[in-house]
Design an enzyme around this catalytic site. Structure first.
Site, PDB file in Angstrom:
ATOM      1  CG  LEU A  95      41.282  49.955  36.834  1.00  0.00           C
ATOM      2  CD1 LEU A  95      42.122  49.274  37.905  1.00  0.00           C
ATOM      3  CD2 LEU A  95      42.150  50.854  35.973  1.00  0.00           C
ATOM      4  N   GLY A  96      37.927  47.677  34.527  1.00  0.00           N
ATOM      5  CA  GLY A  96      37.413  46.546  33.773  1.00  0.00           C
ATOM      6  C   GLY A  96      36.233  45.922  34.468  1.00  0.00           C
ATOM      7  CD  GLU A 155      37.784  42.875  35.499  1.00  0.00           C
ATOM      8  OE1 GLU A 155      36.798  42.145  35.767  1.00  0.00           O
ATOM      9  OE2 GLU A 155      38.099  43.861  36.195  1.00  0.00           O
ATOM     10  CG  HIS A 205      35.916  38.579  38.316  1.00  0.00           C
ATOM     11  ND1 HIS A 205      35.773  38.214  39.643  1.00  0.00           N
ATOM     12  CD2 HIS A 205      36.338  39.881  38.341  1.00  0.00           C
ATOM     13  CE1 HIS A 205      36.098  39.241  40.415  1.00  0.00           C
ATOM     14  NE2 HIS A 205      36.452  40.259  39.650  1.00  0.00           N
ATOM     15  CG  HIS A 227      36.425  41.007  44.072  1.00  0.00           C
ATOM     16  ND1 HIS A 227      35.265  41.710  43.827  1.00  0.00           N
ATOM     17  CD2 HIS A 227      37.225  41.192  42.993  1.00  0.00           C
ATOM     18  CE1 HIS A 227      35.366  42.309  42.644  1.00  0.00           C
ATOM     19  NE2 HIS A 227      36.543  41.998  42.112  1.00  0.00           N
ATOM     20  CG  ASP A 257      37.866  33.619  48.573  1.00  0.00           C
ATOM     21  OD1 ASP A 257      37.615  32.718  49.411  1.00  0.00           O
ATOM     22  OD2 ASP A 257      39.025  33.953  48.287  1.00  0.00           O
ATOM     23  CB  THR A 298      42.171  33.242  49.653  1.00  0.00           C
ATOM     24  OG1 THR A 298      40.791  32.849  49.678  1.00  0.00           O
ATOM     25  CG2 THR A 298      42.758  32.915  48.293  1.00  0.00           C
TER      26      THR A 298
HETATM   27  N1  ARG Z   1      37.209  45.731  38.277  1.00  0.00           N
HETATM   28  C1  ARG Z   1      38.334  46.266  38.969  1.00  0.00           C
HETATM   29  C2  ARG Z   1      38.279  47.790  38.936  1.00  0.00           C
HETATM   30  O1  ARG Z   1      37.777  48.341  37.969  1.00  0.00           O
HETATM   31  C3  ARG Z   1      39.622  45.792  38.353  1.00  0.00           C
HETATM   32  C4  ARG Z   1      40.796  45.828  39.263  1.00  0.00           C
HETATM   33  C5  ARG Z   1      42.069  45.447  38.562  1.00  0.00           C
HETATM   34  N2  ARG Z   1      43.214  45.779  39.359  1.00  0.00           N
HETATM   35  C6  ARG Z   1      44.426  46.031  38.829  1.00  0.00           C
HETATM   36  N3  ARG Z   1      45.456  46.248  39.596  1.00  0.00           N
HETATM   37  N4  ARG Z   1      44.630  46.074  37.556  1.00  0.00           N
HETATM   38  O2  ARG Z   1      38.717  48.455  39.852  1.00  0.00           O
HETATM   39 ZN    ZN Z   2      36.959  42.181  40.195  1.00  0.00          ZN
HETATM   40 CA    CA Z   3      39.037  32.307  51.387  1.00  0.00          CA
END
Ligand code: ARG
Ligand code: ZN
Ligand code: CA
Length: 289
Positions: free
Chosen positions: A159-160, A200, A203, A209, A221, A226
């Site tokens: 997703l990114g 993202e 980060h 995370h 983390d 958290t």
């Molecule tokens: N880097 C993570 C992935 O690719 C991004 C997660 C983003 N989560 C979301 N609910 N949009 O899985």
């Molecule tokens: Zn991430």
């Molecule tokens: Ca923590």
């Protein structure tokens, strides 16, 4: 994390700069949460839309829907924050960061802050190739003045991905899958609320995370408010989900830095905001105002 570990090996100074930043965060924590940046920081963003098909050429309206979502999430004005379990409602915190599409390009020329770059490639893996024209992507703008956001088709179901502060300038920024970008157009459920970019950019502002990329409860983390959490959570978990002896409340899976669906994540905590603000005072001090 794959990208992060590769960069740490390629660029030994990155490790040093990350250590310095940790030091700064600790100083900041001891000094109290008040930021050096008094109020709200506005970060100029440039969105590089790298496309081959017409679907991949996300419309300006979709880009703007992403900016609007970011500004709600980072100012804690997202309506769904009321779904945070009552025990943690008090931790929901305004990050005091907002984003605006750049109005001037690096040479000072007027711009809409969206750059459309054609490619012949069908998709990009998480190897930073989307970040350079020479490898079929788009060159970034100077990362000391702009948040670079690359939007493209990503390989391997990603997703990114993002780069932490202190890394090589040329690849600094975030990459987001076009179908997980914004809230309109090609944005597709369950990733159609713009939260891949929220995650993202977390980060990019030095957040880890919530399960700290270890699966044995020994990791951290580096955020005290958290709970320690064993694994990433996916989908739409039901509260509470207990792991790592973190009962009765369990994992804070509704945090933007978990892996749940977009409609299941809605908060940053006070201490996460300290980390983000510390990076704005440190390695990202030249950006925004
Ligand atoms: N880097 C993570 C992935 O690719 C991004 C997660 C983003 N989560 C979301 N609910 N949009 O899985
Ligand atoms: Zn991430
Ligand atoms: Ca923590």
């Amino acid at each position: 994390m794959q990208v992060h570990y590769r960069l740490l090996e390629q660029d030994p100074d990155f490790r040093l700069r990350q250590a310095e930043l940790e030091q700064r965060v600790n100083e900041r924590l001891m000094a109290g949460a008040a930021g050096l940046r008094g109020s709200v920081t506005t970060i100029p963003a440039v969105v590089h839309v790298v496309y081959r098909t017409s679907d991949e050429k996300v419309a300006a309206a979709q880009v703007k829907s992403q900016l609007a979502a970011l500004n709600k999430d980072y100012r804690a004005t997202n309506p769904d924050r009321s779904s945070v379990p009552p025990v943690w409602l008090g931790l929901v915190t305004d990050a005091r960061v907002q984003f605006a599409l750049a109005t001037r390009d690096p040479t000072g020329k007027k711009t809409a802050g969206i750059v459309y770059v054609p490619t012949t490639l069908g998709s990009f893996p998480a190897d930073d190739s989307v970040k350079a024209k020479a490898t079929g992507g788009a060159d970034g703008w100077p990362s000391d003045r702009y948040l670079n956001v690359w939007v493209c088709t990503l390989a391997d179901g990603l997703l990114g991905y993002a780069q932490f502060p202190g890394g090589p300038p040329k690849t600094d920024g975030v990459v987001v899958l076009n179908r997980a970008f914004g809230t309109t157009g090609t944005a597709t459920a369950p990733f159609d609320l713009g939260r891949s970019a929220t995650h993202e950019i977390g980060h990019w502002l030095n957040l880890r995370h919530v399960w700290s990329d270890t699966e044995d409860c020994t990791g951290s983390d580096f955020v005290a408010d958290t709970p320690t959490q064993q694994h990433p959570n996916y989908g739409q978990p039901r509260f509470p989900h207990v792991s790592c002896h973190n009962g009765p409340n369990g994992d804070m899976f509704m945090n933007y830095m978990d892996y749940v669906d977009d409609d299941a994540m809605f908060m940053f905590t006070a201490q996460q905001v300290v980390r983000m603000q510390a990076s704005l005072d440190g390695p990202r001090s030249s950006i925004g105002k």
